[in-house]
Each structure stands twice: as structure tokens, then as C-alpha cells.
Design a protein around this motif. Structure first.
Motif, mmCIF file in Angstrom:
data_model
loop_
_atom_site.group_PDB
_atom_site.id
_atom_site.type_symbol
_atom_site.label_atom_id
_atom_site.label_comp_id
_atom_site.label_asym_id
_atom_site.label_seq_id
_atom_site.Cartn_x
_atom_site.Cartn_y
_atom_site.Cartn_z
ATOM 1 N N ASN A 54 0.730 -1.231 0.039
ATOM 2 C CA ASN A 54 -0.063 0.122 0.012
ATOM 3 C C ASN A 54 0.884 1.271 0.027
ATOM 4 O O ASN A 54 0.369 2.540 0.306
ATOM 5 C CB ASN A 54 -1.002 0.041 1.015
ATOM 6 N N ASN A 55 2.264 0.957 -0.403
ATOM 7 C CA ASN A 55 3.031 2.264 -0.470
ATOM 8 C C ASN A 55 3.185 3.146 0.952
ATOM 9 O O ASN A 55 3.179 4.398 0.866
ATOM 10 C CB ASN A 55 2.731 3.172 -1.539
ATOM 11 N N LYS A 56 3.174 2.464 1.973
ATOM 12 C CA LYS A 56 3.263 3.265 3.422
ATOM 13 C C LYS A 56 4.327 3.060 4.211
ATOM 14 O O LYS A 56 4.291 2.165 5.158
ATOM 15 C CB LYS A 56 1.782 2.780 4.010
ATOM 16 N N PRO A 57 5.660 3.234 3.880
ATOM 17 C CA PRO A 57 6.822 3.158 4.538
ATOM 18 C C PRO A 57 6.587 3.668 6.111
ATOM 19 O O PRO A 57 6.152 4.999 6.062
ATOM 20 C CB PRO A 57 8.189 3.822 4.063
ATOM 21 N N ALA A 58 7.240 3.234 7.353
ATOM 22 C CA ALA A 58 7.111 3.682 8.509
ATOM 23 C C ALA A 58 8.352 4.441 8.651
ATOM 24 O O ALA A 58 8.462 5.468 9.556
ATOM 25 C CB ALA A 58 6.879 2.588 9.399
ATOM 26 N N ALA A 59 9.444 4.234 8.258
ATOM 27 C CA ALA A 59 10.776 4.916 8.270
ATOM 28 C C ALA A 59 11.869 4.869 6.913
ATOM 29 O O ALA A 59 11.575 3.788 6.090
ATOM 30 C CB ALA A 59 11.393 4.123 9.454
ATOM 31 N N ALA A 60 12.509 5.670 7.044
ATOM 32 C CA ALA A 60 13.312 5.576 5.689
ATOM 33 C C ALA A 60 14.853 6.205 5.918
ATOM 34 O O ALA A 60 14.688 6.957 6.770
ATOM 35 C CB ALA A 60 12.665 6.556 4.596
ATOM 36 N N TYR A 61 15.728 5.469 5.653
ATOM 37 C CA TYR A 61 17.520 6.057 5.892
ATOM 38 C C TYR A 61 18.013 6.329 4.527
ATOM 39 O O TYR A 61 17.895 5.703 3.402
ATOM 40 C CB TYR A 61 17.970 5.035 6.614
ATOM 41 N N LYS A 62 18.770 7.428 4.277
ATOM 42 C CA LYS A 62 19.330 7.556 3.130
ATOM 43 C C LYS A 62 20.931 7.916 3.413
ATOM 44 O O LYS A 62 21.845 8.068 2.233
ATOM 45 C CB LYS A 62 18.815 8.594 2.342
ATOM 46 N N ASP A 63 21.594 8.244 4.578
ATOM 47 C CA ASP A 63 22.814 8.473 4.788
ATOM 48 C C ASP A 63 23.659 7.197 4.851
ATOM 49 O O ASP A 63 23.399 6.076 5.138
ATOM 50 C CB ASP A 63 22.730 9.144 6.092
ATOM 51 N N TYR A 64 24.803 7.579 4.166
ATOM 52 C CA TYR A 64 25.840 6.206 4.430
ATOM 53 C C TYR A 64 26.336 6.006 5.954
ATOM 54 O O TYR A 64 26.239 7.165 6.575
ATOM 55 C CB TYR A 64 27.357 6.834 3.690
ATOM 56 N N GLY A 65 26.821 5.017 5.988
ATOM 57 C CA GLY A 65 27.420 4.658 7.488
ATOM 58 C C GLY A 65 26.513 3.915 8.307
ATOM 59 O O GLY A 65 25.175 3.693 8.207
ATOM 60 N N LEU A 66 26.984 3.503 9.412
ATOM 61 C CA LEU A 66 26.279 2.862 10.475
ATOM 62 C C LEU A 66 25.409 3.635 11.106
ATOM 63 O O LEU A 66 25.642 4.704 11.637
ATOM 64 C CB LEU A 66 27.251 2.199 11.441
ATOM 65 N N GLN A 67 24.024 3.204 11.285
ATOM 66 C CA GLN A 67 22.929 4.118 12.150
ATOM 67 C C GLN A 67 22.079 3.021 12.851
ATOM 68 O O GLN A 67 21.780 1.793 12.360
ATOM 69 C CB GLN A 67 22.044 4.763 10.901
#
Length: 122
Positions: A54-67
């Protein structure tokens, strides 16, 4: 003489606008796509597979490295990597690492960290 000048400025303005539009069109990324509500270039987490569909992400990440993942990402059961050239290594609470290759998705349980890498693999 004044009647010639506006015509020249109008022509020059049209040429400048056309050149600017052509430059803008060339600068647009070829692979900037959104899939399942996940905007490129992100790795998205979905609470359920239904949310994924249904195209509903709860969270998103885009930065390189460990998080460390936030609370919604930690509760997620599905992951999508929309990046074209970067792998995402996701570690779960039991210590298992999963590699999400570019433009791939799969189930995940109890994720705790993400490491986005400048590599096609993890």
C-alpha cells in the motif's frame, strides 16, 4: 530603431529560456524513482507486507554509514532498498546480518541497525 530593440530582446530571451530548459532536462537523474512509497535514494522499512503493497513506509534512511534504527524501523517486517548502487547491511537483534542489494526488498525481523555502503554489495 526602438522598434528593432524589443524584437531582438524577445528573440534573445526565447533563446535563453530554451537553453535553460534544455540544461535542466539534461541534469535530471535517470534513475530517480519512487517504489512502494519509498523515495529514491532511500532504504525504507514497512511495519507489514500490506504496508509495503500500500506504499506506506514507516521509516526511511539515506545516509551512508552505520546508524541505529528508530522505533518504527525496529518494529518493521519488510525492507526495500531503492538505491541504485549501494547495498544496505541490516543487523537484527539476534546478531544476524542481512544484505539488501540495490533495488531489492525482503522480509526482516527485529532489525536494530543499518549500514548503507557505497558498494553494490554489502
Amino acid at each position: 530603431m526602438t522598434s528593432v530593440r524589443p524584437r531582438v530582446l524577445t528573440h534573445l530571451t526565447a533563446v535563453a529560456l530554451a537553453a535553460g530548459a534544455a540544461t535542466f532536462a539534461v541534469a535530471t537523474p535517470a534513475h530517480a524513482d519512487t517504489a512502494h512509497g519509498c523515495v529514491y535514494p532511500r532504504v525504507c522499512f514497512y511495519l507489514t507486507y500490506t504496508d509495503f503493497n500500500n506504499n506506506k513506509p514507516a521509516a526511511a534512511y539515506k545516509d551512508y554509514g552505520l546508524q541505529n534504527l528508530g522505533p518504527l524501523a525496529r518494529q518493521s517486517t519488510w525492507v526495500l532498498n531503492t538505491r541504485n548502487d549501494d547495498g544496505a547491511l541490516i543487523r537484527t537483534a539476534n546478531g544476524t546480518n542481512y544484505c539488501f542489494l540495490p533495488n531489492k526488498n525482503n522480509a526482516i525481523y527485529s532489525p536494530i541497525t543499518i549500514d548503507i555502503r557505497d558498494s553494490l554489495s554489502c
